[in-house]
Design a protein around this motif. Structure first.
Motif, PDB file in Angstrom:
ATOM      1  N   GLN A  35       0.816  -1.214   0.000  1.00 38.09           N
ATOM      2  CA  GLN A  35       0.000   0.000   0.000  1.00 38.09           C
ATOM      3  C   GLN A  35       0.849   1.262   0.000  1.00 38.09           C
ATOM      4  N   LEU A  36       1.847   1.322   0.868  1.00 40.23           N
ATOM      5  CA  LEU A  36       2.661   2.527   0.979  1.00 40.23           C
ATOM      6  C   LEU A  36       3.431   2.776  -0.314  1.00 40.23           C
ATOM      7  N   THR A  37       3.982   1.706  -0.903  1.00 41.92           N
ATOM      8  CA  THR A  37       4.730   1.870  -2.153  1.00 41.92           C
ATOM      9  C   THR A  37       3.833   2.373  -3.277  1.00 41.92           C
ATOM     10  N   ALA A  38       2.640   1.780  -3.385  1.00 36.91           N
ATOM     11  CA  ALA A  38       1.713   2.207  -4.436  1.00 36.91           C
ATOM     12  C   ALA A  38       1.250   3.644  -4.222  1.00 36.91           C
ATOM     13  N   LEU A  39       0.997   3.994  -2.960  1.00 35.99           N
ATOM     14  CA  LEU A  39       0.531   5.342  -2.667  1.00 35.99           C
ATOM     15  C   LEU A  39       1.601   6.370  -2.978  1.00 35.99           C
ATOM     16  N   ARG A  40       2.841   6.076  -2.649  1.00 36.53           N
ATOM     17  CA  ARG A  40       3.918   7.024  -2.925  1.00 36.53           C
ATOM     18  C   ARG A  40       4.197   7.130  -4.426  1.00 36.53           C
ATOM     19  N   ALA A  41       4.016   6.039  -5.147  1.00 36.62           N
ATOM     20  CA  ALA A  41       4.155   6.121  -6.606  1.00 36.62           C
ATOM     21  C   ALA A  41       3.069   7.012  -7.198  1.00 36.62           C
ATOM     22  N   ALA A  42       1.847   6.881  -6.662  1.00 33.45           N
ATOM     23  CA  ALA A  42       0.764   7.755  -7.126  1.00 33.45           C
ATOM     24  C   ALA A  42       1.025   9.200  -6.738  1.00 33.45           C
ATOM     25  N   ALA A  43       1.539   9.404  -5.526  1.00 33.96           N
ATOM     26  CA  ALA A  43       1.844  10.767  -5.079  1.00 33.96           C
ATOM     27  C   ALA A  43       2.945  11.388  -5.931  1.00 33.96           C
ATOM     28  N   ASP A  44       3.900  10.559  -6.350  1.00 35.14           N
ATOM     29  CA  ASP A  44       4.965  11.064  -7.210  1.00 35.14           C
ATOM     30  C   ASP A  44       4.397  11.568  -8.529  1.00 35.14           C
ATOM     31  N   ARG A  45       3.439  10.828  -9.086  1.00 32.90           N
ATOM     32  CA  ARG A  45       2.798  11.282 -10.330  1.00 32.90           C
ATOM     33  C   ARG A  45       1.931  12.515 -10.080  1.00 32.90           C
ATOM     34  N   TRP A  46       1.259  12.538  -8.957  1.00 31.67           N
ATOM     35  CA  TRP A  46       0.435  13.712  -8.635  1.00 31.67           C
ATOM     36  C   TRP A  46       1.294  14.947  -8.428  1.00 31.67           C
ATOM     37  N   THR A  47       2.532  14.749  -7.951  1.00 37.32           N
ATOM     38  CA  THR A  47       3.428  15.886  -7.752  1.00 37.32           C
ATOM     39  C   THR A  47       3.640  16.646  -9.050  1.00 37.32           C
ATOM     40  N   TYR A  99       5.400  16.649  -2.029  1.00 37.53           N
ATOM     41  CA  TYR A  99       6.692  15.967  -1.919  1.00 37.53           C
ATOM     42  C   TYR A  99       6.775  15.110  -0.656  1.00 37.53           C
ATOM     43  N   ARG A 100       6.144  15.549   0.424  1.00 39.05           N
ATOM     44  CA  ARG A 100       6.129  14.716   1.634  1.00 39.05           C
ATOM     45  C   ARG A 100       5.328  13.444   1.398  1.00 39.05           C
ATOM     46  N   ALA A 101       4.218  13.564   0.665  1.00 44.47           N
ATOM     47  CA  ALA A 101       3.429  12.369   0.372  1.00 44.47           C
ATOM     48  C   ALA A 101       4.205  11.406  -0.514  1.00 44.47           C
ATOM     49  N   ALA A 102       4.976  11.945  -1.441  1.00 47.17           N
ATOM     50  CA  ALA A 102       5.695  11.092  -2.384  1.00 47.17           C
ATOM     51  C   ALA A 102       6.967  10.488  -1.791  1.00 47.17           C
ATOM     52  N   TYR A 103       7.674  11.261  -0.964  1.00 42.36           N
ATOM     53  CA  TYR A 103       8.994  10.822  -0.514  1.00 42.36           C
ATOM     54  C   TYR A 103       9.148  10.754   1.002  1.00 42.36           C
ATOM     55  N   GLY A 104       8.199  11.323   1.736  1.00 39.34           N
ATOM     56  CA  GLY A 104       8.323  11.325   3.182  1.00 39.34           C
ATOM     57  C   GLY A 104       9.442  12.237   3.649  1.00 39.34           C
ATOM     58  N   LEU A 105       9.793  12.088   4.920  1.00 39.00           N
ATOM     59  CA  LEU A 105      10.889  12.862   5.489  1.00 39.00           C
ATOM     60  C   LEU A 105      12.033  11.922   5.868  1.00 39.00           C
ATOM     61  N   PRO A 106      13.268  12.355   5.677  1.00 38.86           N
ATOM     62  CA  PRO A 106      14.401  11.504   6.077  1.00 38.86           C
ATOM     63  C   PRO A 106      14.514  11.440   7.600  1.00 38.86           C
ATOM     64  N   VAL A 107      14.203  10.274   8.148  1.00 43.25           N
ATOM     65  CA  VAL A 107      14.236  10.080   9.596  1.00 43.25           C
ATOM     66  C   VAL A 107      15.051   8.828   9.902  1.00 43.25           C
ATOM     67  N   ILE A 108      15.932   8.923  10.885  1.00 41.47           N
ATOM     68  CA  ILE A 108      16.735   7.781  11.326  1.00 41.47           C
ATOM     69  C   ILE A 108      16.167   7.286  12.654  1.00 41.47           C
ATOM     70  N   ARG A 109      15.798   6.004  12.703  1.00 41.44           N
ATOM     71  CA  ARG A 109      15.250   5.408  13.922  1.00 41.44           C
ATOM     72  C   ARG A 109      16.159   4.250  14.366  1.00 41.44           C
ATOM     73  N   ALA A 110      16.440   4.233  15.629  1.00 43.89           N
ATOM     74  CA  ALA A 110      17.220   3.135  16.201  1.00 43.89           C
ATOM     75  C   ALA A 110      16.257   2.044  16.660  1.00 43.89           C
ATOM     76  N   VAL A 111      16.388   0.844  16.086  1.00 43.74           N
ATOM     77  CA  VAL A 111      15.548  -0.300  16.464  1.00 43.74           C
ATOM     78  C   VAL A 111      16.462  -1.348  17.069  1.00 43.74           C
ATOM     79  N   ASP A 112      16.541  -1.358  18.391  1.00 45.35           N
ATOM     80  CA  ASP A 112      17.480  -2.257  19.050  1.00 45.35           C
ATOM     81  C   ASP A 112      16.846  -3.085  20.151  1.00 45.35           C
ATOM     82  N   ASP A 113      15.509  -3.023  20.309  1.00 44.19           N
ATOM     83  CA  ASP A 113      14.827  -3.876  21.270  1.00 44.19           C
ATOM     84  C   ASP A 113      13.380  -4.056  20.819  1.00 44.19           C
TER      85      ASP A 113
END
Length: 219
Positions: A35-47, A99-113
Motif C-alpha cells: 500500500q505505501l509503495t503504491a501510494l507514494r508512486a501515485a503521489a509522485d505522479r500527482w506531484t 513531496y512529503r506524500a511522495a517521498y516522506g521525510l528523512p528520519v533515522i530510527r534506532a531499532v534495538d529492542d
C-alpha cells in the motif's frame, strides 16, 4: 479460524461461517503489503500535476504586473496583493505536502529492542494514512492556488481604475510669463486650458503664444 474455549480447557477450532472471509483477509494482507509503495508512486505522479497547476503562475502573473496594479484604486490594489500573497502561500504548502506524500521525510530510527520495534511498526502502519492525507491536502492547496490567481487577475483586469489626471506642467509664453498647473479639456481648437496652481483659476492660452511646455513635479 475461530477458537472456542470450553470450561474443561478444551480448545476447538472452527472454520469461518463465511468462506469468502479467508479470501478477503488474504486480499487485504496483500493489499496492505504494497500500500505505501503504491501510494507514494501515485503521489509522485500527482506531484507533477500539482507542479503543473502551480506553473500557471508563470502565465497569470504577467497579466497582474506592477504597472497594472498601480492603475487600480487603493482598495483594489490591497485585494490584488492579498490574493497573490495567499496564492503564493498555498502554492508553497501544496508543493511541500506533495513531496512529503511522495517521498516522506528523512528520519533515522534506532531499532534495538522489542519496544522500539513495536514503535517503528506502529509508525509504519500509520504512514499510508498520513501520506494519503498529505496528498489530499496538496491537491486542495493547488486548486486554491489556481482559484486565487484567477481571482487576482479578475480584480486587476476588471477592477476600478484610478481617475486619470495629468501631471503638473509649466508653460512659458512668448512674453516670458509662466503658467503652471494642470491641463484641462479644451473646448476650442488651438487653445489650451490650464487650471493654475496658484489661485485655481482656469487660464486659456493660445497655442501660438506658447514658447515652451515642460512637466514638473510640483508648481
Amino acid at each position: 479460524m475461530t477458537a472456542v474455549f470450553a470450561d474443561d480447557g478444551t480448545v476447538t477450532l472452527r472454520p469461518p461461517g463465511e468462506p469468502s472471509l479467508v479470501k478477503a483477509a488474504e486480499a487485504l494482507r496483500l493489499h496492505q503489503a504494497g500500500q505505501l509503495t503504491a501510494l507514494r508512486a501515485a503521489a509522485d505522479r500527482w506531484t507533477l500535476g500539482v507542479s503543473a497547476l502551480i506553473g500557471l503562475t508563470a502565465l497569470i502573473l504577467p497579466a497582474v504586473g506592477r504597472d497594472v496594479i498601480r492603475t487600480l484604486q487603493p482598495w483594489a490594489q490591497i485585494v490584488t496583493g492579498g490574493l497573490l500573497a495567499v496564492a503564493a502561500a498555498a502554492a508553497t504548502f501544496a508543493t511541500l505536502w506533495a513531496y512529503r506524500a511522495a517521498y516522506g521525510l528523512p528520519v533515522i530510527r534506532a531499532v534495538d529492542d522489542d519496544a522500539s520495534l513495536l514503535n517503528w511498526y506502529a509508525v509504519y502502519q500509520a504512514r499510508p494514512v498520513e501520506a494519503a492525507s498529505q496528498l489530499r491536502r496538496a491537491i486542495q492547496a493547488a486548486l486554491v492556488t489556481v482559484v486565487l490567481l484567477a481571482a487576482s487577475v479578475g480584480v486587476a483586469v476588471f477592477g476600478p481604475a484610478r481617475p486619470i489626471t495629468s501631471a503638473p506642467i509649466q508653460i512659458t509664453l512668448s512674453d516670458d510669463s509662466v503658467v503652471c498647473g494642470l491641463f484641462l479639456t479644451s473646448r476650442a481648437d488651438a487653445r489650451l486650458r490650464v487650471r493654475r496652481a496658484d489661485d485655481g483659476a482656469v487660464a486659456v492660452i493660445v497655442v501660438a503664444e506658447v514658447a515652451r511646455i515642460k512637466p514638473v513635479k510640483a508648481c
